[in-house]
Motif scaffolding. Structure first.
Motif, mmCIF file in Angstrom:
data_model
loop_
_atom_site.group_PDB
_atom_site.id
_atom_site.type_symbol
_atom_site.label_atom_id
_atom_site.label_comp_id
_atom_site.label_asym_id
_atom_site.label_seq_id
_atom_site.Cartn_x
_atom_site.Cartn_y
_atom_site.Cartn_z
ATOM 1 N N GLN A 1 0.829 -1.196 0.000
ATOM 2 C CA GLN A 1 0.000 0.000 0.000
ATOM 3 C C GLN A 1 0.867 1.251 0.000
ATOM 4 O OE1 GLN A 1 -3.405 -0.786 0.048
ATOM 5 N NE2 GLN A 1 -3.653 1.307 -0.685
ATOM 6 N N LEU A 2 1.948 1.222 0.785
ATOM 7 C CA LEU A 2 2.868 2.358 0.810
ATOM 8 C C LEU A 2 3.497 2.571 -0.563
ATOM 9 C CD1 LEU A 2 4.689 1.794 4.224
ATOM 10 C CD2 LEU A 2 2.947 3.513 3.697
ATOM 11 N N ARG A 3 3.830 1.481 -1.249
ATOM 12 C CA ARG A 3 4.422 1.618 -2.584
ATOM 13 C C ARG A 3 3.417 2.232 -3.563
ATOM 14 N NH1 ARG A 3 6.321 -3.734 -1.251
ATOM 15 N NH2 ARG A 3 8.545 -3.678 -0.705
ATOM 16 N N GLU B 1 3.228 5.838 -2.935
ATOM 17 C CA GLU B 1 4.431 6.478 -3.468
ATOM 18 C C GLU B 1 4.303 6.672 -4.977
ATOM 19 O OE1 GLU B 1 9.204 5.542 -4.010
ATOM 20 O OE2 GLU B 1 8.009 4.327 -2.618
ATOM 21 N N GLU B 2 3.767 5.665 -5.685
ATOM 22 C CA GLU B 2 3.580 5.774 -7.130
ATOM 23 C C GLU B 2 2.645 6.934 -7.476
ATOM 24 O OE1 GLU B 2 2.174 2.066 -8.623
ATOM 25 O OE2 GLU B 2 4.012 0.959 -8.071
ATOM 26 N N ARG B 3 1.672 7.193 -6.619
ATOM 27 C CA ARG B 3 0.734 8.297 -6.858
ATOM 28 C C ARG B 3 1.306 9.644 -6.423
ATOM 29 N NH1 ARG B 3 -4.633 6.710 -8.067
ATOM 30 N NH2 ARG B 3 -5.117 8.909 -7.811
ATOM 31 N N GLY B 4 2.498 9.631 -5.848
ATOM 32 C CA GLY B 4 3.126 10.872 -5.426
ATOM 33 C C GLY B 4 2.654 11.397 -4.089
ATOM 34 N N LEU B 5 1.932 10.574 -3.337
ATOM 35 C CA LEU B 5 1.415 11.023 -2.046
ATOM 36 C C LEU B 5 2.497 11.032 -0.976
ATOM 37 C CD1 LEU B 5 -1.969 9.056 -2.090
ATOM 38 C CD2 LEU B 5 -1.630 11.490 -2.568
ATOM 39 N N ILE B 6 3.370 10.062 -1.010
ATOM 40 C CA ILE B 6 4.487 10.034 -0.074
ATOM 41 C C ILE B 6 5.780 9.970 -0.875
ATOM 42 C CG2 ILE B 6 3.265 9.081 1.919
ATOM 43 C CD1 ILE B 6 4.129 6.326 1.107
ATOM 44 N N ARG B 7 6.839 10.512 -0.290
ATOM 45 C CA ARG B 7 8.097 10.673 -1.031
ATOM 46 C C ARG B 7 9.286 10.195 -0.185
ATOM 47 N NH1 ARG B 7 6.644 17.014 -2.076
ATOM 48 N NH2 ARG B 7 4.644 16.680 -3.141
ATOM 49 N N PRO B 8 9.422 8.901 -0.015
ATOM 50 C CA PRO B 8 10.547 8.412 0.785
ATOM 51 C C PRO B 8 11.885 8.671 0.108
ATOM 52 C CG PRO B 8 9.446 6.578 -0.318
ATOM 53 C CD PRO B 8 8.597 7.797 -0.554
ATOM 54 N N GLY B 9 12.915 8.770 0.924
ATOM 55 C CA GLY B 9 14.257 8.878 0.376
ATOM 56 C C GLY B 9 14.807 7.489 0.075
ATOM 57 N N ARG B 10 16.042 7.437 -0.369
ATOM 58 C CA ARG B 10 16.688 6.160 -0.684
ATOM 59 C C ARG B 10 18.074 6.152 -0.076
ATOM 60 N NH1 ARG B 10 13.750 2.095 -3.728
ATOM 61 N NH2 ARG B 10 12.042 3.214 -4.747
ATOM 62 N N ASP C 1 11.655 9.894 6.577
ATOM 63 C CA ASP C 1 11.942 10.789 7.701
ATOM 64 C C ASP C 1 10.633 11.105 8.411
ATOM 65 O OD1 ASP C 1 10.604 12.623 6.103
ATOM 66 O OD2 ASP C 1 12.414 13.729 5.542
ATOM 67 N N GLU C 2 10.686 11.977 9.404
ATOM 68 C CA GLU C 2 9.511 12.271 10.220
ATOM 69 C C GLU C 2 8.377 12.850 9.374
ATOM 70 O OE1 GLU C 2 8.312 14.993 14.129
ATOM 71 O OE2 GLU C 2 10.413 14.681 13.602
ATOM 72 N N ALA C 3 8.722 13.718 8.425
ATOM 73 C CA ALA C 3 7.689 14.348 7.602
ATOM 74 C C ALA C 3 6.974 13.324 6.726
ATOM 75 C CB ALA C 3 8.302 15.448 6.736
ATOM 76 N N GLU C 4 7.736 12.396 6.133
ATOM 77 C CA GLU C 4 7.117 11.399 5.262
ATOM 78 C C GLU C 4 6.363 10.345 6.050
ATOM 79 O OE1 GLU C 4 6.705 11.792 2.008
ATOM 80 O OE2 GLU C 4 7.643 13.709 2.510
ATOM 81 N N LEU C 5 6.820 10.064 7.267
ATOM 82 C CA LEU C 5 6.060 9.171 8.133
ATOM 83 C C LEU C 5 4.704 9.792 8.437
ATOM 84 C CD1 LEU C 5 5.599 6.788 10.041
ATOM 85 C CD2 LEU C 5 6.947 8.010 11.786
ATOM 86 N N ARG C 6 4.702 11.091 8.755
ATOM 87 C CA ARG C 6 3.438 11.774 9.034
ATOM 88 C C ARG C 6 2.559 11.785 7.789
ATOM 89 N NH1 ARG C 6 -0.705 12.397 12.115
ATOM 90 N NH2 ARG C 6 -1.587 14.493 12.188
ATOM 91 N N ALA C 7 3.158 11.982 6.619
ATOM 92 C CA ALA C 7 2.387 11.963 5.379
ATOM 93 C C ALA C 7 1.721 10.603 5.177
ATOM 94 C CB ALA C 7 3.280 12.297 4.190
ATOM 95 N N ALA C 8 2.442 9.530 5.465
ATOM 96 C CA ALA C 8 1.863 8.192 5.350
ATOM 97 C C ALA C 8 0.703 8.010 6.317
ATOM 98 C CB ALA C 8 2.941 7.133 5.601
ATOM 99 N N GLN C 9 0.849 8.562 7.521
ATOM 100 C CA GLN C 9 -0.244 8.483 8.493
ATOM 101 C C GLN C 9 -1.471 9.248 8.016
ATOM 102 O OE1 GLN C 9 2.004 10.036 11.769
ATOM 103 N NE2 GLN C 9 2.285 8.014 12.705
#
Length: 256
Positions: A143-145, A148-157, A167-175
């Motif tokens: 689901q997270l992937r 990410e494909e839809r551009g809703l969350i932007r994890p680093g690599r 990071d904290e911001a992307e974790l909050r975005a996932a929540q």
């Protein structure tokens, strides 16, 4: 209309009343924004007060509806298709209704996010891997992937391994995404909420921005209302306002 009994205007006079060029006046005639014109035996266009009225109405309509829809409305009027003109007018007001509803939905979604706790369990001190984020948020990694494909969350690599890290911001975005999806909000609304949060950063500023958009929408609605009122008066002056969809306006009644 008996043009012989009505004061005639030159194209340059008509253009001057609206602060436009003579070529624009001719263009408005060509696309139907102005009524058709008659010509003198020598070929000069005959403009009358009817054309001046149509030009004023068109400019008032354009203030609220924009020129594209104004051309559609006025050309329908001048070719005698009142139902098409009204349908185009209604479409403009319906757009505002949809925008207003979307603002309310975004604001409602945002308030849901603000009122929600930041996490169901303590977040890791370092950047989290996808499995940890999935456990924290309560969804599968697939689901997270997808998000990410839809551009809703932007994890680093991570360098080398290219593992996803949040990071904290992307974790909050996932929540936020998980919370709103559980509330059956569509992705379009979720994207808008995340966009506001990423842009403004604070709850107060998001509320203020949405409030500003609502006020701007009210102003546009009033401009469209004034344009619609001007069109009604124009139709009434031509005897067209009371015609029903079953009795379209004969083109001869609308020739200027």
């Amino acid at each position: 209309m008996d043009t012989a009994s009505e004061a005639r205007l030159r194209a340059v006079d008509l253009a001057a009343t609206a602060g436009i060029s003579v070529q624009q006046v001719r263009n408005y005639v060509e696309v139907g924004v102005l009524p058709p014109v008659r010509r003198t035996v020598s070929g000069y266009r005959i403009f009358t007060a009817e054309h001046a009225r149509a030009l004023r109405v068109a400019r008032r309509l354009a203030e609220g509806h924009g020129w594209s829809r104004t051309r559609e409305i006025m050309s329908a009027v001048h070719r005698g298709d009142l139902p098409a003109a009204l349908a185009a007018l209604d479409g403009g007001h319906a757009e505002l209704d949809r925008e207003r509803a979307e603002i309310r939905r975004v604001l409602g979604a945002f308030e849901t996010v603000v009122a929600s706790p930041p996490a169901t369990r303590p977040a890791p001190r370092r950047a989290a891997r996808i499995g940890e984020v999935a456990a924290l948020v309560g969804v599968r990694t697939s689901q997270l992937r997808l998000w990410e494909e839809r551009g809703l969350i932007r994890p680093g690599r991570t360098p080398g391994t290219r593992y996803r890290v949040y990071d904290e911001a992307e974790l909050r975005a996932a929540q936020v995404v998980a919370l709103l999806r559980r509330g059956a909000y569509p992705f379009e609304i979720i994207e808008a909420v995340l966009g506001e949060l990423r842009t403004t950063g604070s709850a107060q500023r998001v509320r203020a921005e949405l409030g500003r958009r609502e006020q701007e929408l009210h102003a546009r609605s009033l401009r469209r209302l004034r344009g619609s009122a001007a069109l009604h008066d124009y139709l009434a002056g031509r005897g067209a306002a009371g015609r029903s969809a079953g009795h379209p306006v004969p083109p001869g009644d609308l020739v200027g």
